[in-house]
Design a protein around this motif. Structure first.
Motif, PDB file in Angstrom:
ATOM      1  N   VAL A 141       0.848  -0.910   0.035  1.00  0.00           N
ATOM      2  CA  VAL A 141       0.036  -0.127  -0.070  1.00  0.00           C
ATOM      3  C   VAL A 141       1.034   1.120   0.134  1.00  0.00           C
ATOM      4  CG1 VAL A 141      -1.745   1.301   1.357  1.00  0.00           C
ATOM      5  CG2 VAL A 141      -1.933  -0.974   1.393  1.00  0.00           C
ATOM      6  N   THR A 142       0.766   2.147  -1.215  1.00  0.00           N
ATOM      7  CA  THR A 142       1.521   3.331  -1.021  1.00  0.00           C
ATOM      8  C   THR A 142       0.647   4.433  -0.946  1.00  0.00           C
ATOM      9  OG1 THR A 142       1.690   3.488  -3.481  1.00  0.00           O
ATOM     10  CG2 THR A 142       3.153   2.064  -2.728  1.00  0.00           C
ATOM     11  N   GLU A 143       1.429   5.654  -0.750  1.00  0.00           N
ATOM     12  CA  GLU A 143       0.789   6.757  -0.764  1.00  0.00           C
ATOM     13  C   GLU A 143       1.534   7.750  -1.849  1.00  0.00           C
ATOM     14  OE1 GLU A 143      -0.411  10.011   2.754  1.00  0.00           O
ATOM     15  OE2 GLU A 143       1.812   9.828   2.631  1.00  0.00           O
ATOM     16  N   LEU A 144       0.777   8.068  -2.858  1.00  0.00           N
ATOM     17  CA  LEU A 144       1.310   9.072  -3.778  1.00  0.00           C
ATOM     18  C   LEU A 144       0.805  10.448  -3.720  1.00  0.00           C
ATOM     19  CD1 LEU A 144       3.051   8.874  -6.401  1.00  0.00           C
ATOM     20  CD2 LEU A 144       1.159   8.252  -7.639  1.00  0.00           C
ATOM     21  N   THR A 145       1.666  11.442  -3.784  1.00  0.00           N
ATOM     22  CA  THR A 145       1.399  12.770  -3.684  1.00  0.00           C
ATOM     23  C   THR A 145       1.167  13.326  -4.844  1.00  0.00           C
ATOM     24  OG1 THR A 145       2.660  13.093  -1.569  1.00  0.00           O
ATOM     25  CG2 THR A 145       2.097  15.005  -2.694  1.00  0.00           C
ATOM     26  N   THR A 146      -0.267  13.730  -5.256  1.00  0.00           N
ATOM     27  CA  THR A 146      -0.270  14.424  -6.454  1.00  0.00           C
ATOM     28  C   THR A 146      -0.669  15.929  -6.253  1.00  0.00           C
ATOM     29  OG1 THR A 146      -2.732  13.956  -6.218  1.00  0.00           O
ATOM     30  CG2 THR A 146      -1.129  12.190  -7.520  1.00  0.00           C
ATOM     31  N   ASN A 147      -1.407  16.761  -7.204  1.00  0.00           N
ATOM     32  CA  ASN A 147      -1.701  17.822  -7.123  1.00  0.00           C
ATOM     33  C   ASN A 147      -2.660  18.289  -6.122  1.00  0.00           C
ATOM     34  OD1 ASN A 147      -0.018  18.643  -9.198  1.00  0.00           O
ATOM     35  ND2 ASN A 147      -1.433  18.377 -10.722  1.00  0.00           N
ATOM     36  N   THR A 148      -3.494  17.093  -5.993  1.00  0.00           N
ATOM     37  CA  THR A 148      -4.727  17.001  -4.856  1.00  0.00           C
ATOM     38  C   THR A 148      -4.062  16.462  -3.616  1.00  0.00           C
ATOM     39  OG1 THR A 148      -5.707  15.146  -5.708  1.00  0.00           O
ATOM     40  CG2 THR A 148      -6.408  17.219  -6.493  1.00  0.00           C
ATOM     41  N   ASN A 149      -5.151  15.805  -2.760  1.00  0.00           N
ATOM     42  CA  ASN A 149      -4.471  15.111  -1.507  1.00  0.00           C
ATOM     43  C   ASN A 149      -3.711  13.847  -1.911  1.00  0.00           C
ATOM     44  OD1 ASN A 149      -6.084  16.985  -0.239  1.00  0.00           O
ATOM     45  ND2 ASN A 149      -7.917  15.923   0.117  1.00  0.00           N
ATOM     46  N   PRO A 150      -3.080  13.440  -1.272  1.00  0.00           N
ATOM     47  CA  PRO A 150      -2.269  12.265  -1.395  1.00  0.00           C
ATOM     48  C   PRO A 150      -3.206  10.860  -1.769  1.00  0.00           C
ATOM     49  CG  PRO A 150      -1.673  13.196   0.798  1.00  0.00           C
ATOM     50  CD  PRO A 150      -2.652  13.954   0.234  1.00  0.00           C
ATOM     51  N   GLU A 151      -2.981  10.139  -2.681  1.00  0.00           N
ATOM     52  CA  GLU A 151      -3.808   9.213  -3.024  1.00  0.00           C
ATOM     53  C   GLU A 151      -3.056   7.779  -2.671  1.00  0.00           C
ATOM     54  OE1 GLU A 151      -5.746   8.883  -7.215  1.00  0.00           O
ATOM     55  OE2 GLU A 151      -4.014   7.377  -7.254  1.00  0.00           O
ATOM     56  N   ILE A 152      -3.999   7.223  -1.973  1.00  0.00           N
ATOM     57  CA  ILE A 152      -3.742   5.815  -1.363  1.00  0.00           C
ATOM     58  C   ILE A 152      -4.012   4.644  -2.461  1.00  0.00           C
ATOM     59  CG2 ILE A 152      -3.900   4.184   0.684  1.00  0.00           C
ATOM     60  CD1 ILE A 152      -2.888   6.806   1.395  1.00  0.00           C
ATOM     61  N   THR A 153      -2.922   3.723  -2.832  1.00  0.00           N
ATOM     62  CA  THR A 153      -3.216   2.836  -3.719  1.00  0.00           C
ATOM     63  C   THR A 153      -2.598   1.511  -3.231  1.00  0.00           C
ATOM     64  OG1 THR A 153      -2.750   4.685  -5.352  1.00  0.00           O
ATOM     65  CG2 THR A 153      -2.604   2.335  -6.036  1.00  0.00           C
ATOM     66  N   TYR A 154      -3.407   0.614  -3.672  1.00  0.00           N
ATOM     67  CA  TYR A 154      -2.748  -0.796  -3.572  1.00  0.00           C
ATOM     68  C   TYR A 154      -2.078  -1.562  -4.607  1.00  0.00           C
ATOM     69  CZ  TYR A 154      -3.388  -6.128  -2.777  1.00  0.00           C
ATOM     70  OH  TYR A 154      -3.138  -7.598  -2.695  1.00  0.00           O
ATOM     71  N   PHE A 155      -1.038  -2.130  -4.489  1.00  0.00           N
ATOM     72  CA  PHE A 155      -0.452  -2.901  -5.341  1.00  0.00           C
ATOM     73  C   PHE A 155      -0.157  -4.504  -4.908  1.00  0.00           C
ATOM     74  CE2 PHE A 155       1.171   1.294  -5.864  1.00  0.00           C
ATOM     75  CZ  PHE A 155       1.100   1.612  -7.534  1.00  0.00           C
ATOM     76  N   GLN A 156      -0.675  -5.464  -6.056  1.00  0.00           N
ATOM     77  CA  GLN A 156       0.058  -6.697  -6.030  1.00  0.00           C
ATOM     78  C   GLN A 156       0.944  -7.093  -7.000  1.00  0.00           C
ATOM     79  OE1 GLN A 156      -2.953 -10.114  -6.387  1.00  0.00           O
ATOM     80  NE2 GLN A 156      -2.090 -11.205  -4.708  1.00  0.00           N
ATOM     81  N   LEU A 157       2.250  -7.706  -6.296  1.00  0.00           N
ATOM     82  CA  LEU A 157       3.286  -7.926  -7.137  1.00  0.00           C
ATOM     83  C   LEU A 157       3.559  -9.560  -7.275  1.00  0.00           C
ATOM     84  CD1 LEU A 157       5.758  -5.532  -5.911  1.00  0.00           C
ATOM     85  CD2 LEU A 157       4.072  -5.192  -7.708  1.00  0.00           C
ATOM     86  N   ASP A 158       3.854  -9.963  -8.447  1.00  0.00           N
ATOM     87  CA  ASP A 158       4.033 -11.460  -8.625  1.00  0.00           C
ATOM     88  C   ASP A 158       5.344 -11.760  -8.245  1.00  0.00           C
ATOM     89  OD1 ASP A 158       4.162 -13.933  -9.315  1.00  0.00           O
ATOM     90  OD2 ASP A 158       3.646 -13.620 -11.379  1.00  0.00           O
ATOM     91  N   THR A 159       5.709 -12.398  -7.173  1.00  0.00           N
ATOM     92  CA  THR A 159       6.878 -13.190  -6.644  1.00  0.00           C
ATOM     93  C   THR A 159       7.106 -14.389  -6.928  1.00  0.00           C
ATOM     94  OG1 THR A 159       6.269 -13.220  -4.330  1.00  0.00           O
ATOM     95  CG2 THR A 159       7.220 -10.833  -5.119  1.00  0.00           C
ATOM     96  N   SER A 160       6.371 -15.092  -7.922  1.00  0.00           N
ATOM     97  CA  SER A 160       6.357 -16.616  -7.951  1.00  0.00           C
ATOM     98  C   SER A 160       7.758 -17.253  -8.139  1.00  0.00           C
ATOM     99  CB  SER A 160       5.320 -16.866  -9.160  1.00  0.00           C
ATOM    100  OG  SER A 160       5.674 -16.297 -10.384  1.00  0.00           O
ATOM    101  N   LEU A 161       8.759 -16.226  -8.810  1.00  0.00           N
ATOM    102  CA  LEU A 161      10.040 -16.677  -9.027  1.00  0.00           C
ATOM    103  C   LEU A 161      10.720 -17.435  -7.675  1.00  0.00           C
ATOM    104  CD1 LEU A 161      12.365 -17.681 -10.919  1.00  0.00           C
ATOM    105  CD2 LEU A 161      13.289 -15.425 -10.381  1.00  0.00           C
ATOM    106  N   LEU A 162      10.428 -16.543  -6.800  1.00  0.00           N
ATOM    107  CA  LEU A 162      10.951 -16.927  -5.405  1.00  0.00           C
ATOM    108  C   LEU A 162      10.293 -18.375  -4.731  1.00  0.00           C
ATOM    109  CD1 LEU A 162      11.158 -13.665  -3.443  1.00  0.00           C
ATOM    110  CD2 LEU A 162      13.056 -14.920  -4.091  1.00  0.00           C
ATOM    111  N   SER A 163       8.979 -18.506  -5.057  1.00  0.00           N
ATOM    112  CA  SER A 163       8.026 -19.520  -4.688  1.00  0.00           C
ATOM    113  C   SER A 163       8.560 -20.944  -5.361  1.00  0.00           C
ATOM    114  CB  SER A 163       6.627 -19.159  -4.866  1.00  0.00           C
ATOM    115  OG  SER A 163       5.943 -20.342  -4.612  1.00  0.00           O
ATOM    116  N   GLU A 164       8.626 -20.556  -6.800  1.00  0.00           N
ATOM    117  CA  GLU A 164       9.114 -21.864  -7.529  1.00  0.00           C
ATOM    118  C   GLU A 164      10.578 -22.500  -7.241  1.00  0.00           C
ATOM    119  OE1 GLU A 164       8.934 -20.644 -11.693  1.00  0.00           O
ATOM    120  OE2 GLU A 164       6.476 -19.992 -11.420  1.00  0.00           O
TER     121      GLU A 164
END
Length: 790
Positions: free
Chosen positions: A213-236
């Motif tokens: 979860v990140t906070e990106l500061t734009t021209n308006t209020n900071p925007e809270i965004t959720y990211f999901q990243l694929d780390t399957s190489l570590l799992s495999e």
């Protein structure tokens, strides 16, 4: 009524910005705005130790995390851009490393996925502990900054590595950089797939995905965004990643061991250098004769007569007693350096060669390790650099051996000469000097008493007093007096044999370079060797999901994100990531829960749910059952299927009445009710569609308690130890609860509850409790509570 028993309460002098329970013990770590890291015990929040801020580490703590076994505490510092690993037993740094940008959040997770290969690896004994001799501890009388290898802590390497099972420290930076460190020491991934400052992150226990979860500061209020990243190489490649990380961590530890050994050698050398060089320099600056110091001493050696200037130096500045003491000091320091080279540099280098050679064998198994970035050529270069370091250490041993012979002969001769000058009695055994002794003294005068002003950038003439120092000075890469190879049969043989001279089987030799230069070269080559997998694994990580959640409110209090929403949780049993957050501008009474499978190829029903809180079932409130009565201030996962909540009574104008409650997820994700599935519009932020998110109103059941006389706002929990701590909105008032007891005031019933609680505790927990009891006497004596804290 089942309730939560209060076991401790404290008013603190400084505002608390982070709080986190140990995963294994009844210990809670706190960080305050003064930059202090504090460790408290559950009972009465009794302080165990305090780590004040200092110039070496830093003062601005930005994040906090426990290692899964509860033995090490990690925290990040913004002002020095460092990560510090702290021993839970004592307030001291075990290990620290620098990061490029300040870290804003961290998570230390343990891999729970098992397979047959890993099980055999976990159960097998580390062959290096059998084949390699144990590294001798460093002498504790030297001012080495790290405590890992000190004599009283000779097993700290094992403590730092921890369990064989892979654990990973995940760091999120203020500019979106994410780094994963195996065992909290070796970087196995550098990820640049997210944007904004990281507020929270969670690597799944099966290593398949990373939620951020990140906070990106734009021209308006900071925007809270959720990211999901694929780390399957570590799992495999989990078995290969575990073996590689374990091996790299051994290598990193050995490099630090060699560095500290060299530091001890430098400290042993600097003492004699200061004593001898300062006295000889003073003599040169004050003498009026044009003859050199070498000529003055040579004249004394040949004719037994010293000039008035030399005699004044020897009798007034050195003195007979001072010379004897100086000789003993030089011999002792030389002997110390010699022992450090043999027992520490050589044994550490041999262990390094062993681990690098094993790593090279792993890299040659391309099918398994090439996808992770292991490069056999880079590892071969690292092996050759360690060989060069061993050669240079052996060269230093020869210089020390030669120097000790000449020094002993010189001090013995000068001692006798000064006794004669003072007309003292000279023992017959001291008065005898063989031709070989005279040659040693002459060699010493020739080699060491040549005026060499180019050695230093200072005014006046200094001397190359002894040759060991040129190997140890960090500022000089080139030796001023390299050893002569003339007449050396091996060197002559190599020079006359072109195939051998260019052979890749021979370790490179740098005859003109110092030991520090060769060490730095070795570290640089090994660092390049270790850095490649982090880049390769990092590039394999791909962004699979991005959801703009909401814009942060300008009126929202600027509170550290570790003790405020949004928060992330990894459900190990269901392999789900949970995100809990509020959207105050849209709906002040709702807690939003988003869940996503850790396997990016899967989907889940009821991914988004909005929860509202009605009156308790046994409440006498006049509202209709099921009506919205409370709003959520803070929420944490108590266990995989239970939430811990701090709720505020909306009917109280000042919001004084707060409630601590446990809420089962089953009451939110009930199968009896058929909610329509929310379809997210990918173009819009989630808060623009919040009215369409399925909403569930839940009533508090029996597991809740009114929090009196505290304006509670934040909560930290540990479901394994069944404890919770609430923090007031002014960040200075802490109250601690045990969460599964009958709190009716009857002692006998409390004892029954404690018995049932003890039955639920695992064997590992019992071991920790016993250890805590044993340490309690020592730690209790160390507690010093200021009256302002009560």
């Amino acid at each position: 009524m089942p309730s939560f028993r209060q076991v401790g309460e404290k008013q603190l002098p400084h505002e608390i910005i982070f709080m986190s329970w140990s995963p294994k013990r009844d210990l809670i770590a706190l960080v305050n705005k003064a930059g202090e890291v504090l460790l408290h015990r559950l009972a009465n929040i009794q302080r165990v130790w305090i780590l004040p801020p200092n110039e070496n580490t830093g003062k601005e703590v930005t994040c906090l995390a426990w290692r899964p076994d509860g033995k090490i505490l990690a925290f990040g510092l913004a002002d020095t851009k460092k990560i510090v690993l702290c021993d839970v037993e004592k307030p001291e740094s075990l290990h620290s490393f620098s990061v490029e940008t300040p870290v804003s959040c961290m998570q230390w997770m343990e891999v729970t996925e098992e397979n047959s290969v890993l099980k055999s690896f976990y159960s097998s004994e580390d062959e290096s502990s059998v084949l390699l001799p144990r590294l001798p501890p460093l002498p504790k009388n030297y001012n080495t900054t790290a405590k890992i290898f000190s004599e009283e802590k000779s097993d700290e390497i094992i403590k730092l590595l921890g369990d064989v099972r892979l654990n990973a420290l995940v760091l999120g930076g203020v500019s979106g950089e994410i780094e994963i460190y195996a065992y909290g020491m070796y970087k196995i991934a550098t990820i640049t797939e997210v944007f904004g400052s990281c507020l929270g992150l969670c690597l799944s226990s099966d290593l398949k995905s990373l939620s951020v979860v990140t906070e990106l500061t734009t021209n308006t209020n900071p925007e809270i965004t959720y990211f999901q990243l694929d780390t399957s190489l570590l799992s495999e490649y989990l078995p290969e990643v575990t073996r590689m990380a374990r091996k790299f961590t051994h290598i990193s530890t050995l490099l630090q061991y060699l560095k500290l050994s060299l530091t001890c050698m430098c400290e042993a050398w600097e003492e004699i250098l200061m004593q001898m060089d300062s006295r000889l320099t003073k003599f040169v600056q004050e003498k009026n004769t044009t003859t050199s110091v070498q000529d003055e001493f040579m004249q004394l050696l040949l004719w037994g007569k010293a000039s008035p200037e030399l005699q004044a130096l020897l009798m007034n500045q050195l003195t007979v007693k001072g010379l004897k003491k100086l000789g003993q000091s030089v011999e002792s320091s030389y002997s110390t350096i010699q022992k450090l080279v043999i027992s520490h540099l050589q044994s550490g280098s041999e262990a390094l060669l062993y681990h690098l050679s094993e790593l090279k064998g792993m890299a040659l198994w391309r099918q398994k390790y090439e996808p992770l970035g292991l490069d056999a050529k880079a590892i071969e270069d690292a092996v050759m650099s360690v060989g060069s370091f061993i050669l240079k250490a052996n060269e230093l041993l020869q210089v020390i051996d030669s120097g000790m012979k000449n020094f002993k002969a010189f001090f013995r001769w000068l001692y006798v000469a000064m006794l004669r000058m003072s007309e003292d009695h000279v023992l017959p055994e001291l008065n005898k000097m063989t031709q070989k002794d005279i040659a040693f003294v002459a060699d010493f005068l020739t080699e060491h008493f040549n005026e060499a002003p180019e050695l230093y950038n200072h005014k006046g003439k200094y001397f190359n007093v002894e040759r060991v120092g040129q190997y140890l000075k960090d500022e000089d890469d080139t030796l001023m007096s390299p050893p002569s190879t003339e007449g050396n049969q091996w060197f002559n043989f190599l020079q006359n044999s072109t195939p051998l001279k260019e052979s890749p089987l021979l370790f490179p030799y740098y005859p003109e370079k110092s030991l520090h230069f060769v060490k730095r070269h070795m570290e640089a080559v090994i660092d390049r060797c270790l850095a490649k997998p982090a880049d390769v694994i990092g590039r394999s990580v791909q962004q699979k999901l991005s959801i703009p959640l909401y814009c942060a409110s300008e009126s929202e209090d600027s509170c550290p994100r570790l003790i405020s929403l949004p928060s992330l949780w990894n459900d190990k049993s269901q392999n789900l990531h949970y995100v809990m957050f509020r959207m105050r501008e849209s709906s002040d009474t709702k807690l939003f829960i988003f869940r996503q499978p850790t396997d990016v190829s899967r989907s889940v029903n009821k991914a988004f749910v909005a929860v509202e809180f009605g009156s308790p079932l046994n409440s006498s409130a006049s509202e209709n059952p099921g009506s919205v009565h409370y709003s959520c201030l803070d929420a944490r996962f108590y266990e995989d299927d239970v939430l811990t909540l701090v709720l505020r009574d909306n009917n109280e104008p000042e919001g004084k009445d707060r409630i601590l409650s446990l809420l089962p997820l089953s009451s939110i994700y009930s199968d009896e009710e058929t909610d329509f599935e929310f379809i997210r519009d990918t173009v819009k932020r989630l808060e623009e569609q919040y009215a369409d998110i399925p909403s569930r109103t839940v009533s508090l059941e029996s597991q809740w308690r009114v929090l009196e006389n505290i304006k509670a706002h934040y909560v930290s929990v540990n479901g394994i130890r069944k404890v919770a701590s609430v923090l007031s909105s002014n960040l200075r008032h802490v109250r601690v609860f045990e969460m599964d007891v009958e709190d009716d005031g009857e002692a006998d019933e409390e004892e029954e509850e404690e018995e049932s609680y003890s039955q639920d505790v695992t064997e590992e927990d019992l071991d920790h409790s016993t250890e805590d009891a044993q340490n309690n006497g020592l730690e209790a004596r160390d507690v010093r509570e200021d009256s302002v804290e009560y």
